[in-house]
Scaffold this motif. Structure first.
Motif, PDB file in Angstrom:
ATOM      1  N   ALA A  31     -11.289  -2.118   2.518  1.00  0.00           N
ATOM      2  CA  ALA A  31     -11.590  -1.208   3.630  1.00  0.00           C
ATOM      3  C   ALA A  31     -10.385  -1.100   4.554  1.00  0.00           C
TER       4      ALA A  31
ATOM      5  N   CYS B 182     -16.033   1.262  -7.152  1.00  0.00           N
ATOM      6  CA  CYS B 182     -14.848   1.572  -6.335  1.00  0.00           C
ATOM      7  C   CYS B 182     -14.131   2.800  -6.892  1.00  0.00           C
TER       8      CYS B 182
ATOM      9  N   SER C 267      -6.783   1.024   2.749  1.00  0.00           N
ATOM     10  CA  SER C 267      -7.609   1.952   1.973  1.00  0.00           C
ATOM     11  C   SER C 267      -6.860   2.608   0.821  1.00  0.00           C
TER      12      SER C 267
ATOM     13  N   GLU D 164       0.847  -1.201   0.000  1.00  0.00           N
ATOM     14  CA  GLU D 164       0.000   0.000   0.000  1.00  0.00           C
ATOM     15  C   GLU D 164       0.886   1.256   0.000  1.00  0.00           C
TER      16      GLU D 164
END
Ligand code: DOR
Ligand code: ZN
Length: 344
Positions: free
Chosen positions: A162, A186, A165, A126
């Motif tokens: 979720a 999305c 994120s 991420e």
């Protein structure tokens, strides 16, 4: 009628290894400038060192005079480390990490048993914008095979998005209206690949007049309403959907048996098959973005230079190709007519 496109890429491809690799790679390299190469070899490609070696074998198999760039992926396991992700990010050839739920499909037994074990790895991905590519099917044997993608969205994908994120996710080879709607709703960090065979066929193809193993893949073909929803998504002009053939070669002897392997081979005529699907929806003008722009834009890579041209002209595909060590490979639409032909 003919159309010219910016040279496209395949954002989901199985190339195998050794002699099988040498048999199939020329088909892909003729059509596409780059491909995201799946890591489900035996053993799976779990490290940057293994990906570098596999990449070198692929490059060695590219036909002389052809330029083709393999974009490598790592196979996520319960044991993948944060350091491995850092090495992947620092390399200039590993472009994504693939999540196979353990047991979901071909060579997926080393896949992830519990995503909780991958928390630190997913946080690192991420942080560094390394996309996670998901095979979106639950493996719970209590869930009907035709419902496994839909259930995956609620049980796994929605909670995953979720919790992380900012994680970039490609929902690979989507097969249902549920997945198409989910991805469309999305934000831009979530995209999907769609195969040519899921745009052209519904599940009746597997059972037309007898059992037809060359139409069996995972996720399995679904009902006609789903095929239509996929075609709408692919031709919608949304940048969130792009070309990924999931071309998955298996020797004829391992498809035409009592327990046959999953996978459709489409690399021999990938663009022609997509053109047929887009033409059926009067949307050929949308093919270039789907095949050549949306993928690189999502991955943050440059669009290709150069072009390819498709002409509307019938030709017959071969019944089979030589494959690996004396085996045969039966392509999709073997011995049948195709309506479009790629020039060159
Ligand atoms: O049909 C499939 N074949 N689906 C997959 O997810 C894997 C692939 C393969 O590697 O043969
Ligand atoms: Zn695949």
């Amino acid at each position: 009628m003919q159309i010219t496109l910016t040279r496209p890429d395949d954002w989901h491809l199985h190339l195998r290894d050794g002699e099988a690799l040498a048999s199939v790679l020329p088909h892909t390299a003729r059509q596409f400038a780059r491909a995201i190469v799946m890591p489900n070899l035996r053993p799976p490609v779990t490290t940057v060192v293994a990906a570098a070696a596999y990449r070198a074998r692929i490059l060695a198999a590219v036909p002389a005079g052809t330029i083709f760039e393999p974009l490598m992926t790592l196979y996520l396991t319960d044991g993948t480390t944060v350091d491995e992700i850092r090495r992947a990010v620092d390399s200039d050839f590993v472009r994504a990490v693939k999540l196979y739920p353990a047991g979901a499909t071909t060579n997926s037994d080393a896949g992830v048993s519990d995503l909780e074990r991958c928390a630190a790895v997913l946080e690192e991905m991420e942080r560094s914008s390394l996309p996670l590519l998901v095979h979106g099917e639950v493996t719970d044997p209590a869930i009907d095979v035709f419902d496994r993608e839909k259930v995956f969205i609620e049980r796994i994908l929605r909670p995953l998005l979720a919790r992380y994120s900012g994680l970039k996710v490609v929902f690979e080879h989507i097969t249902t209206s549920d997945a198409a709607d989910f991805v469309a709703a999305c934000g831009p960090r979530v995209a999907a690949t769609i195969t040519a065979h899921h745009l052209l066929y519904n599940r009746n193809a597997i059972f037309a007049g007898g059992i037809r193993p060359h139409y069996y893949c995972l996720p399995v073909l679904k009902r006609e309403v789903h095929r239509q929803a996929l075609l709408r998504a692919a031709t919608s002009g949304s940048p969130k959907f792009f070309l990924g053939t999931d071309s998955a070669p298996h020797a004829q002897t391992t498809k035409e048996v009592s327990c046959g392997c999953a996978g459709c081979y489409t690399a021999h005529a990938a663009l022609e098959l997509y053109a047929e699907a887009f033409a059926s929806a009067n949307a050929l003008h949308r093919l270039e973005a789907f095949a050549s722009f949306n993928g690189p834009d999502f991955y943050g890579l440059p669009r290709n230079a150069g072009q390819v041209t498709l002409v509307e002209e019938e030709w017959r595909t071969p019944q089979s190709f030589a494959y690996g060590d004396g085996e045969s490979l039966v392509p999709l639409r073997a011995g049948e007519l195709l309506r479009w032909r790629l020039l060159g």
